[in-house]
Scaffold this motif. Structure first.
Motif, short mmCIF file in Angstrom:
data_model
loop_
_atom_site.label_atom_id
_atom_site.label_comp_id
_atom_site.label_asym_id
_atom_site.label_seq_id
_atom_site.Cartn_x
_atom_site.Cartn_y
_atom_site.Cartn_z
N ILE A 237 0.85 -1.19 0.00
CA ILE A 237 0.00 0.00 0.00
C ILE A 237 0.89 1.24 0.00
O ILE A 237 1.81 1.35 0.80
CB ILE A 237 -0.93 0.00 1.24
CG1 ILE A 237 -1.80 -1.27 1.23
CG2 ILE A 237 -1.80 1.25 1.24
CD1 ILE A 237 -2.70 -1.43 2.44
N LEU A 238 0.62 2.13 -0.93
CA LEU A 238 1.43 3.34 -1.10
C LEU A 238 1.04 4.40 -0.08
O LEU A 238 -0.10 4.48 0.30
CB LEU A 238 1.22 3.93 -2.50
CG LEU A 238 1.63 2.99 -3.61
CD1 LEU A 238 1.22 3.57 -4.95
CD2 LEU A 238 3.12 2.74 -3.58
N PHE B 4 0.96 -2.70 -6.58
CA PHE B 4 0.97 -1.47 -5.77
C PHE B 4 -0.45 -0.90 -5.72
O PHE B 4 -1.09 -0.76 -6.77
CB PHE B 4 1.92 -0.45 -6.37
CG PHE B 4 3.33 -0.97 -6.51
CD1 PHE B 4 4.20 -0.93 -5.44
CD2 PHE B 4 3.76 -1.53 -7.70
CE1 PHE B 4 5.49 -1.44 -5.55
CE2 PHE B 4 5.06 -2.05 -7.82
CZ PHE B 4 5.92 -2.00 -6.75
N ILE B 5 -0.88 -0.60 -4.54
CA ILE B 5 -2.23 -0.07 -4.36
C ILE B 5 -2.13 1.20 -3.52
O ILE B 5 -1.38 1.24 -2.55
CB ILE B 5 -3.12 -1.11 -3.63
CG1 ILE B 5 -3.33 -2.33 -4.54
CG2 ILE B 5 -4.45 -0.51 -3.22
CD1 ILE B 5 -3.96 -3.51 -3.82
N SER B 6 -2.86 2.23 -3.93
CA SER B 6 -2.82 3.43 -3.09
C SER B 6 -4.10 3.56 -2.31
O SER B 6 -5.20 3.38 -2.83
CB SER B 6 -2.59 4.68 -3.93
OG SER B 6 -3.80 5.09 -4.52
N ILE C 201 1.30 -11.84 -0.86
CA ILE C 201 1.64 -11.14 0.39
C ILE C 201 1.18 -9.69 0.22
O ILE C 201 1.48 -9.06 -0.78
CB ILE C 201 3.14 -11.19 0.68
CG1 ILE C 201 3.58 -12.64 0.96
CG2 ILE C 201 3.51 -10.29 1.87
CD1 ILE C 201 5.08 -12.85 1.09
N LEU C 202 0.39 -9.21 1.18
CA LEU C 202 -0.06 -7.82 1.18
C LEU C 202 0.55 -7.16 2.41
O LEU C 202 0.20 -7.53 3.53
CB LEU C 202 -1.60 -7.77 1.23
CG LEU C 202 -2.23 -6.38 1.45
CD1 LEU C 202 -1.85 -5.41 0.36
CD2 LEU C 202 -3.76 -6.50 1.55
N CYS C 203 1.48 -6.23 2.19
CA CYS C 203 2.17 -5.67 3.35
C CYS C 203 1.97 -4.17 3.46
O CYS C 203 1.84 -3.46 2.48
CB CYS C 203 3.67 -6.00 3.29
SG CYS C 203 4.59 -5.13 2.01
N ASP C 204 1.92 -3.70 4.69
CA ASP C 204 1.91 -2.28 4.97
C ASP C 204 2.63 -2.07 6.29
O ASP C 204 2.67 -2.97 7.12
CB ASP C 204 0.49 -1.73 5.03
CG ASP C 204 0.45 -0.22 4.90
OD1 ASP C 204 1.51 0.40 4.69
OD2 ASP C 204 -0.64 0.36 5.02
N THR C 205 3.21 -0.91 6.48
CA THR C 205 3.98 -0.69 7.70
C THR C 205 3.10 -0.77 8.94
O THR C 205 3.42 -1.47 9.90
CB THR C 205 4.69 0.68 7.62
OG1 THR C 205 5.49 0.67 6.44
CG2 THR C 205 5.58 0.90 8.80
N MET C 206 1.97 -0.08 8.92
CA MET C 206 1.10 -0.02 10.10
C MET C 206 -0.25 -0.66 9.79
O MET C 206 -0.77 -0.51 8.69
CB MET C 206 0.87 1.43 10.52
CG MET C 206 2.12 2.28 10.66
SD MET C 206 3.27 1.70 11.90
CE MET C 206 2.54 2.42 13.38
N LEU C 207 -0.83 -1.31 10.78
CA LEU C 207 -2.21 -1.76 10.68
C LEU C 207 -2.93 -1.12 11.86
O LEU C 207 -2.89 -1.63 12.98
CB LEU C 207 -2.27 -3.29 10.73
CG LEU C 207 -3.58 -3.95 10.29
CD1 LEU C 207 -3.33 -5.41 9.93
CD2 LEU C 207 -4.67 -3.84 11.34
#
Lengths: 216, 216, 216, 216
Positions: free
Chosen positions: A78-79, A100-102, A131-137
């Motif tokens: 996620i951007l 890439f998804i924003s 794999i779907l990654c983002d820094t914060m959830l």
């Protein structure tokens, strides 16, 4: 299923601690580097559950029967905050395809905000491990929206959702909106609280701003 | 104690398989990169057994009590083949101090060879946790000589010996010459055979030549 | 011929300034990273004088006649301080072969010291373009000794000597001991003074200790 | 003003040649790595025109008056193909703030396509030096659209537009739509032709697909 990578101690905890530290955050090179290293560690831990098959390779001195990865997972993020974490996954899964998804926070006059998907550039995911990654959830709504966007492009065989720091409430939100058979959730640390603006407390602040500069 | 990291499958096996493949070896950038990634994975696995203490850090949004590494291990390696593997350890243990030891094969007219230590540049290791890494552990004599050289500079609290590919005979040799209370041995894969020139079979060939070019 | 890369301003100056700064030096990750980036810049500047030939490559959409490097230079360095700078050269010249030479300061009771070569692991250099790099060029004696050792392994077609920070006296010493037709000297900055122990002033201190920890 | 970095030979040409080669492209790790190295080279060349001021830094052995970058440029790129190239800029300008803009080709039934901006995440650019980079500059319409989007967020003091491979027609298009006083254009190579779908010939194909996998 939720896997908490900090439950046993490892150097991963050192990196998360440095990410949180307001003093150390001033060095954005180290901030991004810590996210990359964490991406590598998450990739390695997730790789333990992937499929391998024995192949014959010819070495300069003989023939070896060695286990090789059957299929690289598709790496999506996620951007923009997810980019350095994603880079760490890509360092380890170098043959993977990517998406890439924003997700954009639209702030309303009443102080609330909604999250919109504006951009999605995704490779083939039908029947793939993703794999779907983002820094914060934090609230979980970006992650769920990104996942929902993702599956409009195909049905993954299984999706690993990964976040460095998560909030309990956000994990509940994910659980509520995505069938537990479809996903495994990997987190580095779980924090208890959240501000009204959906920032995790104590958390680490705005990961996108810290990696790339304050967004206008 | 010997820990074999390939016993459960992971992306580590993919990297070792690529290192072995005579075709893929032609790309020395990938060869070195695979050794670096393996160094990172070994560092991470070894880090699970290190000591952490809870410290308070101030985040932009609060105070977090987080686990931080009490003490970074000293990273030592054997020249020149160990350098890319060592770089991987240093990428993960960025605050570590380091040591470099050269072990040189002196070939005799009768076809045998002996191994000599020529160069040792080592930081303080007294009562420290030390990692001694080399790409291959074949006959085990370089590793034992390097270890013996190392402990002339101080007495480590514990030493982790790490090699990507090891030979059974070499592991026996290490066991015979170093007290098992002083070391833990970490290996990526164990091969059964060895040539008369102490190259592991099937192994991967000469790791130093493949990373840096054929030595005169 | 001496080429001073800092004579026109560029980001290279920022990196050298950070290397010098006693505060910033505390972060050894950044210290090594700055040396790597400088190695990349030196490699690029030196590459402007190498030979290229036009080859035909097939792109997905046509045929292109493109210039390709005829021959990669051999990259050699002096242990241990030269390693991160050398890594930067190798990042840019990824197909190069490499050599490692150790120069050791032996301190005598009267306060003087001599420099000895203990270890040399060098690939074929006969008639090749060679780069010999070290972080500092202080008295010049390590560099000259390493060069003399190097040419016992073959006669390079030309050698590029590279140092991040050099001393005027050291440059004179090199000029006196190596024929100017055989070498080109590349430096990042030139400082005027030197201590009795041959540390450059203002310089940056002991580059090996700063990158890898205080040597015993 | 157009600056063509391949006009004098350097290792930059080797990287561009490898990017073009359909065989070498199969290794997406090397493809991305070449784009990163090119980003570093472009950053370095652009840095020669930036402003520096002399500051005093305290070294372990004295005081040095050294030139330091007055202000880091803001690094902006076009998603997704520009990401590895942008990463190379960020490796060299590690303190820079960043912006990401997505330009999307919408294919129409009649075979034509239009380019839309969907996502823009940009830091403060008012009165700043900005770098806007993308791997390819084909028709020029993505670059012009991204630039127009950018300046809705503020008025840069000057913008450097950078592309690895450009097309003559595209350069004309940029010249026509952006005042030459506002920008400097930096390109690695200029190709003559273009397909009806605006792919540069011989070019290198679809940079986004080659770096990240075929987009659905």
């Amino acid at each position: 299923m939720i896997k908490v990578l900090s439950s046993g101690n490892s150097i991963l905890n050192q990196y998360i601690s440095e990410l949180r530290d307001a003093e150390i955050q001033k060095d954005s090179l180290r901030f991004r580097n810590n996210l990359e290293r964490l991406g590598g560690i998450f990739a390695y831990e997730i790789s333990k559950g992937l499929s391998y098959e024995t192949k014959e390779v010819i070495t300069p001195l003989g023939i070896a029967n060695v286990p090789m990865l059957v299929e690289y997972p598709v790496l999506t993020t996620i951007l923009r905050a997810g980019l350095p974490f994603h880079q760490g996954f890509l360092n380890f899964f170098d043959k993977s395809e990517n998406g890439f998804i924003s997700a954009f926070r639209r702030h309303h006059k009443d102080g609330t905000f909604s999250i919109n998907i504006e951009y999605a550039s995704v490779t083939e995911i039908e029947n793939k491990v993703v794999i779907l990654c983002d820094t914060m959830l934090a609230s979980g709504s970006s992650m769920v929206l990104a996942y929902k966007e993702l599956i409009t492009h195909g049905k993954p065989r299984h999706t690993h959702i990964a976040a460095v720091v998560a909030n309990l409430e956000g994990l509940e939100y994910v659980k509520k909106h995505i069938s537990k058979n479809d996903i495994t959730v990997w987190v580095g640390a779980i924090d208890d609280e959240m501000t009204a603006q959906s920032y995790i407390v104590p958390g680490l602040g705005d990961a996108g701003d810290l990696a790339y500069g304050k967004k206008l």
